[in-house]
Design an enzyme around this catalytic site. Structure first.
Site, PDB file in Angstrom:
ATOM      1  N   GLU A  38       0.818  -1.205   0.000  1.00 44.29           N
ATOM      2  CA  GLU A  38       0.000   0.000   0.000  1.00 44.29           C
ATOM      3  C   GLU A  38       0.863   1.271   0.000  1.00 44.29           C
ATOM      4  O   GLU A  38       1.767   1.413   0.836  1.00 44.29           O
ATOM      5  CB  GLU A  38      -0.934  -0.017   1.226  1.00 44.29           C
ATOM      6  CG  GLU A  38      -1.829   1.194   1.352  1.00 44.29           C
ATOM      7  CD  GLU A  38      -2.729   1.446   0.154  1.00 44.29           C
ATOM      8  OE1 GLU A  38      -3.329   0.483  -0.353  1.00 44.29           O
ATOM      9  OE2 GLU A  38      -2.813   2.605  -0.288  1.00 44.29           O
ATOM     10  N   THR A  80      -5.786   1.569  -5.626  1.00 45.39           N
ATOM     11  CA  THR A  80      -5.376   0.162  -5.474  1.00 45.39           C
ATOM     12  C   THR A  80      -6.032  -0.716  -6.532  1.00 45.39           C
ATOM     13  O   THR A  80      -5.383  -1.602  -7.106  1.00 45.39           O
ATOM     14  CB  THR A  80      -5.772  -0.398  -4.094  1.00 45.39           C
ATOM     15  OG1 THR A  80      -5.324   0.483  -3.086  1.00 45.39           O
ATOM     16  CG2 THR A  80      -5.167  -1.770  -3.863  1.00 45.39           C
ATOM     17  N   HIS A 195      -1.572   3.257   4.632  1.00 46.47           N
ATOM     18  CA  HIS A 195      -2.568   4.005   3.852  1.00 46.47           C
ATOM     19  C   HIS A 195      -2.759   5.373   4.495  1.00 46.47           C
ATOM     20  O   HIS A 195      -2.740   5.490   5.724  1.00 46.47           O
ATOM     21  CB  HIS A 195      -3.893   3.222   3.855  1.00 46.47           C
ATOM     22  CG  HIS A 195      -4.898   3.733   2.856  1.00 46.47           C
ATOM     23  ND1 HIS A 195      -5.534   4.947   2.982  1.00 46.47           N
ATOM     24  CD2 HIS A 195      -5.360   3.177   1.711  1.00 46.47           C
ATOM     25  CE1 HIS A 195      -6.344   5.115   1.952  1.00 46.47           C
ATOM     26  NE2 HIS A 195      -6.264   4.053   1.169  1.00 46.47           N
ATOM     27  N   ASP A 254       1.579  -0.163  -4.928  1.00 43.74           N
ATOM     28  CA  ASP A 254       0.355   0.008  -5.726  1.00 43.74           C
ATOM     29  C   ASP A 254       0.243   1.385  -6.369  1.00 43.74           C
ATOM     30  O   ASP A 254      -0.182   1.509  -7.512  1.00 43.74           O
ATOM     31  CB  ASP A 254      -0.910  -0.373  -4.929  1.00 43.74           C
ATOM     32  CG  ASP A 254      -1.202   0.519  -3.729  1.00 43.74           C
ATOM     33  OD1 ASP A 254      -0.347   1.339  -3.331  1.00 43.74           O
ATOM     34  OD2 ASP A 254      -2.311   0.389  -3.157  1.00 43.74           O
ATOM     35  N   HIS A 255       0.651   2.432  -5.659  1.00 44.40           N
ATOM     36  CA  HIS A 255       0.538   3.813  -6.174  1.00 44.40           C
ATOM     37  C   HIS A 255       1.266   4.720  -5.202  1.00 44.40           C
ATOM     38  O   HIS A 255       1.756   4.263  -4.172  1.00 44.40           O
ATOM     39  CB  HIS A 255      -0.927   4.230  -6.320  1.00 44.40           C
ATOM     40  CG  HIS A 255      -1.757   3.955  -5.103  1.00 44.40           C
ATOM     41  ND1 HIS A 255      -1.646   4.692  -3.939  1.00 44.40           N
ATOM     42  CD2 HIS A 255      -2.681   2.999  -4.845  1.00 44.40           C
ATOM     43  CE1 HIS A 255      -2.468   4.204  -3.037  1.00 44.40           C
ATOM     44  NE2 HIS A 255      -3.104   3.169  -3.543  1.00 44.40           N
TER      45      HIS A 255
HETATM   46  C1  GP9 Z   1      -9.018  -0.677   0.217  1.00 47.14           C
HETATM   47  C2  GP9 Z   1      -7.573  -0.621  -0.081  1.00 47.14           C
HETATM   48  C3  GP9 Z   1      -7.072   0.788  -0.155  1.00 47.14           C
HETATM   49  O1  GP9 Z   1      -9.545  -1.954   0.177  1.00 47.14           O
HETATM   50  O2  GP9 Z   1      -7.302  -1.338  -1.228  1.00 47.14           O
HETATM   51  O3  GP9 Z   1      -7.611   1.428  -1.229  1.00 47.14           O
HETATM   52  P1  GP9 Z   1      -6.976   2.719  -1.894  1.00 47.14           P
HETATM   53  O4  GP9 Z   1      -7.597   3.903  -1.231  1.00 47.14           O
HETATM   54  O5  GP9 Z   1      -5.504   2.708  -1.692  1.00 47.14           O
HETATM   55  O6  GP9 Z   1      -7.361   2.592  -3.313  1.00 47.14           O
HETATM   56 MN    MN Z   2      -3.815   1.633  -2.245  1.00 45.08          MN
END
Ligand code: GP9
Ligand code: MN
Length: 404
Positions: A38, A80, A195, A254-255
């Site tokens: 994340e 994500t 996150h 992921d980003h």
């Molecule tokens: C939520 C998680 C986080 O299930 O994948 O989401 P994001 O805000 O990073 O897209």
């Molecule tokens: Mn994410």
């Protein structure tokens, strides 16, 4: 009809790279453990904050793995879910909205489906509500057999923070799920603790936060450090359970985690102003491939999330030549340096093009040669357009790969 696919097929065939005979099939039949990190950007690796190492485990793990240090995320508003889409389809996400919501009923030929057809058990594990990002619906289209979501975990006030179950608890509880899976399996783990807004309980703060005007950036280092520790214990558990040696382990960011709203604080940390050039370079995320019995090395090819599908499938001995995809096998010998971001920015060996400026990578200044980026601009535009066409037209319906 399928006529619309002809141009795209031709483009794809022209861009198919020669297989690397030494690497093709090297992990055939192995389990696949894919870990989505994340909000993890590459700038935290091999770095310190207040003199403390931010990712001690990852720093060591990349020494035993293939580590791609010029690898970019390509996500848009779907965050994500976009990363999941890109990684498993080798297609671009959409410029607006989340394809997980808007086109979950399309025909795809995603990695889980490909592997399932070859006898793999396919699962995604993520301790959030199953309908978040429409995953429960989209996962059917991607070929997942099982989604271990919130209801498959024991989540309490004590083991939660911020968005939910803490990564360490998530991984440890997931070991039981892994042990119950038929082999070989393809299992995707989606972490959550790192996150926004990057909160931790006092017991999990392993390093001092950074000190700047951005609380977000300050805390980010501590949650990255926490995630690193959770990964360390997870890898240790995989070893203890005898899973490690039979599995190819892939980690990717992921980003981004730190948005441009924090440029001033980020500039202080980096010791340089966050120009559009630097900002684009900050879109690099880790991509790490651990193959049992292989020492690995650092690979600096400019690459991106879209490249994961062919790279992984080729390691497993599955040729993706017949697939409509825009990524390249990063172990192929004739792979070129190229990454297109969803906003139209692109990166080559020598240039970074963003916000209509072509930057020279060596200087970080606008390139002196006129039209230096032009050669690649057309390619970048084409790829995004072709990918959009496939998604909006649900064109893979017409692609009879089984007949080829
Ligand atoms: C939520 C998680 C986080 O299930 O994948 O989401 P994001 O805000 O990073 O897209
Ligand atoms: Mn994410």
């Amino acid at each position: 009809d399928g006529g619309e696919l002809v141009d795209i097929e031709n483009y794809r065939n022209a861009n198919y790279n020669k297989l690397n005979d030494e690497m093709f099939g090297i992990a055939k039949g192995k389990n696949v453990i894919l870990i989505s990190l994340e909000s993890t950007q590459s700038f935290v690796l091999n770095q310190t904050v207040n003199g403390e190492v931010i990712t001690p485990f990852l720093n060591q793990f990349i020494q035993e793995s293939y580590y791609f240090n010029n690898f970019y995320h390509q996500t848009g508003q779907g965050k994500t879910s976009d990363s999941e889409f890109i990684v498993e389809n080798s297609l671009y996400p959409l410029s607006r909205g989340a394809v997980f919501f808007t086109h979950s009923g399309n025909e795809y030929h995603a990695t889980p489906e490909v592997l399932r057809e070859r006898g793999y058990f396919t699962a995604s594990l993520h301790a959030n509500n199953k309908s978040f990002w429409n995953r429960d619906i989209m996962y059917e289209s991607l070929g997942y057999q099982r989604f271990y979501s919130l209801s498959d975990y024991e989540v309490t006030d004590e083991n939660s923070i911020g968005w939910g179950l803490k990564d360490d608890d998530f991984f440890q509880q997931s070991i039981q799920h892994l042990k119950g899976m038929p082999e070989p399996f393809y299992a995707k783990f989606i972490t959550l603790t790192n996150h926004f807004p990057f909160e931790l309980g006092a017991e999990d703060i392993l390093i001092e936060p950074y000190t700047s005007s951005s609380k977000t950036l300050n805390q980010y280092f501590t949650t990255v450090r926490y995630q690193d520790e959770a990964l360390k214990y997870f890898i240790q558990s995989l070893k203890d359970e005898g899973i490690y040696e039979d599995s190819i382990i892939i980690l990717y960011g992921d980003h981004y985690g730190i948005s441009e709203n924090h440029n001033k604080a980020m500039g202080e940390y980096l010791g340089e102003e966050v120009t559009p050039f630097v900002s684009t370079q900050l879109q690099r995320v880790p991509f790490i491939v651990h193959i049992p019995g292989q020492k690995g090395k650092t690979i600096s090819t400019v690459s991106a999330q879209i490249d994961i599908k062919p790279t992984l499938l080729h390691l497993l001995g599955v040729d993706t030549k017949q697939d409509i995809e825009f990524g390249r096998d990063l172990f192929s010998e004739d792979t070129t340096d190229f990454a297109v971001l969803r906003d139209g920015s692109f990166i080559t060996k020598d240039y970074v093009y963003t916000r209509e400026i072509c930057f020279d990578k060596n200087t970080g200044e606008p390139a002196l040669e006129e039209n230096a980026c032009e050669l690649y601009a057309e390619k970048a535009k084409n790829e995004l357009e072709y990918s959009d066409r496939i998604i909006y037209g649900d064109l893979l319906r017409f692609y009879g790969r089984n007949n080829k």
